[in-house]
Design an enzyme around this catalytic site. Structure first.
Site, PDB file in Angstrom:
ATOM      1  CB  VAL A  68       8.069  -2.572  14.987  1.00 22.39           C
ATOM      2  CG1 VAL A  68       7.661  -1.644  15.032  1.00 22.39           C
ATOM      3  CG2 VAL A  68       9.348  -2.509  13.381  1.00 22.39           C
ATOM      4  CB  ALA A 113       3.846  -7.153  16.754  1.00 25.46           C
ATOM      5  CE  LYS A 114       2.157  -7.191   8.911  1.00 26.56           C
ATOM      6  NZ  LYS A 114       0.700  -7.892   9.097  1.00 26.56           N
ATOM      7  N   GLY A 115       6.299  -7.933  11.447  1.00 24.09           N
ATOM      8  CA  GLY A 115       7.758  -8.261  11.510  1.00 24.09           C
ATOM      9  C   GLY A 115       8.099  -8.528   9.969  1.00 24.09           C
ATOM     10  CG  ASP A 154       1.815 -10.074   6.212  1.00 24.30           C
ATOM     11  OD1 ASP A 154       0.702  -9.555   6.682  1.00 24.30           O
ATOM     12  OD2 ASP A 154       2.380  -9.335   5.556  1.00 24.30           O
TER      13      ASP A 154
END
Ligand code: NAD
Length: 427
Positions: A68, A113-115, A154
């Protein structure tokens, strides 16, 4: 201006609803256009991918991953990749939004952002993890580049994951692109100090916060810390705090915790976890559950595991005078209210764990310039950025008479809003 809160959305347990509620609370203090406020509450784009991975026994299993981009207003989007069974679009969306505020708060030229991939990495072999990472990276190629979106590690991912990611991208474009990810091993363009950066940054802001508390006597040895989560953030925070003389009386991981009011030897605990995979079975102190750990006597509690740990159900049990959020989103908005009423000083995630993205930014800059800094330089610049960000947040909190979380969001949202207003709405 008051923004209506969508209670229907809150009815479902949703990390994104928590992120939105924090946002709604902060924008009440900002005099900005409704259109800007509305724009910033939406993720810019969301990507879901389903892909096959060949297991070691020859069978093929399908996995789901997400990426995202919440914002690209201040620059390319930046954010980690999480491997966990708890990953879903709602969680990734919330984490992406928090990355936007975090980068803006500490003054980095990045959006958020992050995934994530829905997987238990502990149940996969190295070969399976490599194939999963390479296929997920290949699926993300239309979205990522050193100037568009730069992933990082992460929960459940690490430097090796980033190395496979970087290699997959580089093989696809035909040349080496170290700046495509941060958190890589130093040998392939990683930065000195990146592994320790988040935990170290957490302790830097904890010390700045302690200096302002009347109950703190400036004696680290008399300050008791409890750390929930003993991974990259938690273990590095605990180890750095111990080297500065603080007393770590409790730590935990997913298997449970260990408590010793006389202080734990973090170095030995890390060796134990390196050998055994978890804290389970260690006899360094009394065994406690994660729930019990959060309610044990201490001065500073550092939640460094995952979101939603301190809630309206257990916030009243917290004995710590200060909470420094190493994890993203460990405290729900309802818990925030309870802690505030109890007089617990909360240093919020987007400030307390920003050390990771700060050194990721240093890594990206070093990669783009092919000019690398020594550890001393990295830690000096990290210290400066974290302390500056702490004091900017504290003075905003004093000015508006609000808790530190709202202050941090006010500063961050205002920066993004100013940039958005200046750029204008396309077309
Ligand atoms: P990690 O995978 O290295 O470690 C996570 C730790 O939490 C492990 O010890 C795990 O056993 C423990 N854990 C998992 N679920 C738990 C539970 N329910 N109760 C107690 N412990 C539990 O992950 P990490 O990189 O240290 O990330 C931890 C948190 O910090 C996450 O919220 C992450 O988003 C945030 N964060 C990480 C970084 C970074 O640089 N790694 C940067 C900023 C924020």
């Amino acid at each position: 201006m008051v923004v209506a809160y969508n209670h229907a959305q809150r009815a479902k347990t949703s990390v994104y609803a928590d992120a939105l509620e924090q946002y709604n609370r902060a924008v009440n203090y900002l005099n900005i256009d409704d259109a800007l406020i509305d724009f910033m509450r939406y993720p810019r784009r969301e990507f879901t991918v389903n892909f096959p991975v060949r297991r070691d026994n020859g069978s093929v299993e399908m996995f789901t991953g997400y990426r995202v981009h919440h914002s690209t207003v201040l620059g390319p989007s930046k954010g980690g990749i999480r491997y966990s069974l708890a990953v879903d679009l709602d969680e990734v969306r919330a984490l992406a939004m928090w990355m936007t505020w975090k980068c803006a708060l500490v003054g980095l030229p990045y959006g958020g952002a992050k995934g994530g991939v829905v997987v238990d990495p502990k149940k996969m072999s190295q070969g399976e993890l490599e194939r999963l990472t390479r296929r997920y990276a290949a699926e993300l190629i239309p979205l990522i580049s050193p100037h568009a979106d730069i992933p990082a590690p992460d929960m459940g991912t690490n430097g090796q994951t980033m190395a496979w990611f970087m290699d997959t991208y580089s093989m696809t474009v035909g040349y080496s692109v170290p700046a495509i990810v941060t958190g890589k091993p130093v040998i392939i363009g990683g930065s000195q100090g990146r592994v320790e950066a988040t935990g170290r940054g957490t302790i830097v802001v904890m010390i700045e916060a302690l200096k302002g508390r009347s109950w703190w006597k400036s004696i680290p040895g008399e300050t008791r810390l409890i750390v929930q989560g003993f991974g990259n953030v938690g273990a590095n925070a605990a180890e750095y705090a111990q080297t500065l003389g603080f007393k770590i009386v409790g730590v935990s991981d997913v298997s449970g915790g260990v408590y010793n009011p006389d202080g734990l030897d973090i170095h030995s605990l890390r060796e134990y976890v390196d050998r055994n995979g978890t804290l389970e079975g260690s006899d360094f102190g009394e065994s406690v559950s994660n729930e019990e750990l959060l309610a044990l006597p201490c001065d500073v509690l550092i939640p460094a595991a995952m979101e939603g740990q301190i809630t309206r159900h257990n916030a009243h049990l917290v004995k710590a005078k200060m909470i420094v959020e190493g994890a993203n989103g460990p405290t729900t908005p309802e818990a925030d209210d309870i802690l505030n009423d109890m007089g617990v000083f909360v240093v919020p995630d987007i400030l307390a764990n920003a050390g990771g993205v700060v050194v990721s930014y240093f890594e990206w800059v070093q990669d783009l310039q092919s000019f690398f800094w020594d550890t001393e330089e990295v830690f000096r610049q990290l210290q400066r950025k974290m302390a500056q960000s702490y004091y900017a947040t504290e003075s905003t909190a004093d000015k508006h008479k609000v808790p530190m979380r709202i202050a941090a969001q006010i500063l961050a949202i205002r920066r993004v809003a100013d940039a958005l207003k200046t750029r204008g709405f396309y077309p």
